[in-house]
Scaffold this motif. Structure first.
Motif, PDB file in Angstrom:
ATOM      1  N   ARG A  49       0.963  -1.266  -0.026  1.00 12.01           N
ATOM      2  CA  ARG A  49       0.063   0.095   0.040  1.00 12.01           C
ATOM      3  C   ARG A  49       0.762   1.407  -0.017  1.00 12.01           C
ATOM      4  N   ARG A  50       2.013   1.244   0.474  1.00  8.94           N
ATOM      5  CA  ARG A  50       2.820   2.420   0.535  1.00  8.94           C
ATOM      6  C   ARG A  50       3.357   2.538  -0.979  1.00  8.94           C
ATOM      7  N   ARG A  51       3.611   1.395  -1.571  1.00  8.07           N
ATOM      8  CA  ARG A  51       3.979   1.657  -3.030  1.00  8.07           C
ATOM      9  C   ARG A  51       3.049   2.309  -3.762  1.00  8.07           C
ATOM     10  N   VAL A  52       1.597   2.010  -3.563  1.00  7.55           N
ATOM     11  CA  VAL A  52       0.602   2.640  -4.190  1.00  7.55           C
ATOM     12  C   VAL A  52       0.788   4.150  -3.688  1.00  7.55           C
ATOM     13  N   SER A  53       0.556   4.561  -2.624  1.00  8.75           N
ATOM     14  CA  SER A  53       0.627   5.712  -2.199  1.00  8.75           C
ATOM     15  C   SER A  53       1.598   6.525  -2.688  1.00  8.75           C
ATOM     16  N   MET A  54       3.025   6.192  -2.707  1.00  9.00           N
ATOM     17  CA  MET A  54       3.924   6.901  -3.181  1.00  9.00           C
ATOM     18  C   MET A  54       3.746   7.119  -4.771  1.00  9.00           C
ATOM     19  N   ALA A  55       3.081   6.189  -5.487  1.00 16.93           N
ATOM     20  CA  ALA A  55       3.006   6.410  -6.936  1.00 16.93           C
ATOM     21  C   ALA A  55       1.709   7.509  -7.100  1.00 16.93           C
ATOM     22  N   LEU A  56       0.797   7.537  -6.227  1.00 15.72           N
ATOM     23  CA  LEU A  56      -0.106   8.392  -6.382  1.00 15.72           C
ATOM     24  C   LEU A  56       0.440   9.633  -5.910  1.00 15.72           C
TER      25      LEU A  56
END
Length: 209
Positions: free
Chosen positions: A139-146
């Motif tokens: 989820r952190r990777r998704v947040s970073m991408a956003l």
């Protein structure tokens, strides 16, 4: 005391979702009530009403089981699919998940669960390791991408350190949840909205005044 005998499953036989849910619920309850020490595989099986072999067929260690049980506690917060992520602005995504996130923060037992999870970092580090690897980091990777998309679009300053920004937002929420006075759902939503606004991810209504 010997484990109850169970018939081996035939090849391709589907797992019982009812047993899965009972085991995860039992693990979550025991972990929340007494920490990792109280959530032994035997105790989890007993509370779930299944044999120990049923538990071990699904999870080889209690750390992995507890990590997934912790994750089940946030199942009511929707995870947008990849198409939604690509087509929706970050402020709109935040607005979409805010109510569910606020309800979770205000739910009875969530503060205890969070405290037990943080406490297990020293006593049972594999629990936090499993939870971090399988649930937090994706989820952190998704947040970073956003956030990168928002920065590229000019919604965040070009020099924003996104790793620090994520840590600041998560840290603010953890710090507030563990304070002595619990939040209700309305207070939690106001707090989350304030965190995202201060981070520059939501527009400050006062700026229009």
């Amino acid at each position: 005391m010997s484990a109850e005998p169970e018939r081996p499953r035939g090849r391709g036989r589907p797992r019982s979702t009812e047993a899965d849910e009972a085991i995860l619920t039992a693990a979550l309850e025991l972990f929340t009530e007494g920490g990792a020490g109280a959530a032994s595989m035997q105790a989890i099986a007993a509370r779930a009403g299944v044999g120990r072999l049923t538990v071990y067929r699904r999870w080889s260690t209690k750390e992995e089981l507890i990590a997934q049980a912790i994750e089940s506690a946030r199942a009511d917060i929707p995870d947008p699919d990849s198409a939604t992520l690509a087509a929706t602005s970050l402020p709109d995504l935040i607005e979409r998940v805010l109510p569910g996130a606020a309800e979770t923060l205000a739910r009875p037992g969530f503060r205890a669960l969070l405290a037990q999870t943080l406490g297990s970092t020293q006593t049972h580090p594999r629990i936090m390791r499993a939870y971090w690897d399988h649930h937090i980091e994706p989820r952190r990777r998704v947040s970073m991408a956003l956030l990168e998309r928002a920065r590229d679009a000019g919604d965040l300053p070009a020099g924003t350190d996104l790793e620090v920004l994520v840590d600041m937002m998560v840290g603010a929420v953890v710090y507030r949840v563990l304070q002595p006075r619990p939040l209700d759902a309305a207070e939690a939503e106001r707090f989350l909205r304030a965190v995202y606004t201060q981070a520059g991810l939501l527009k400050d209504p006062a700026a229009d005044g």
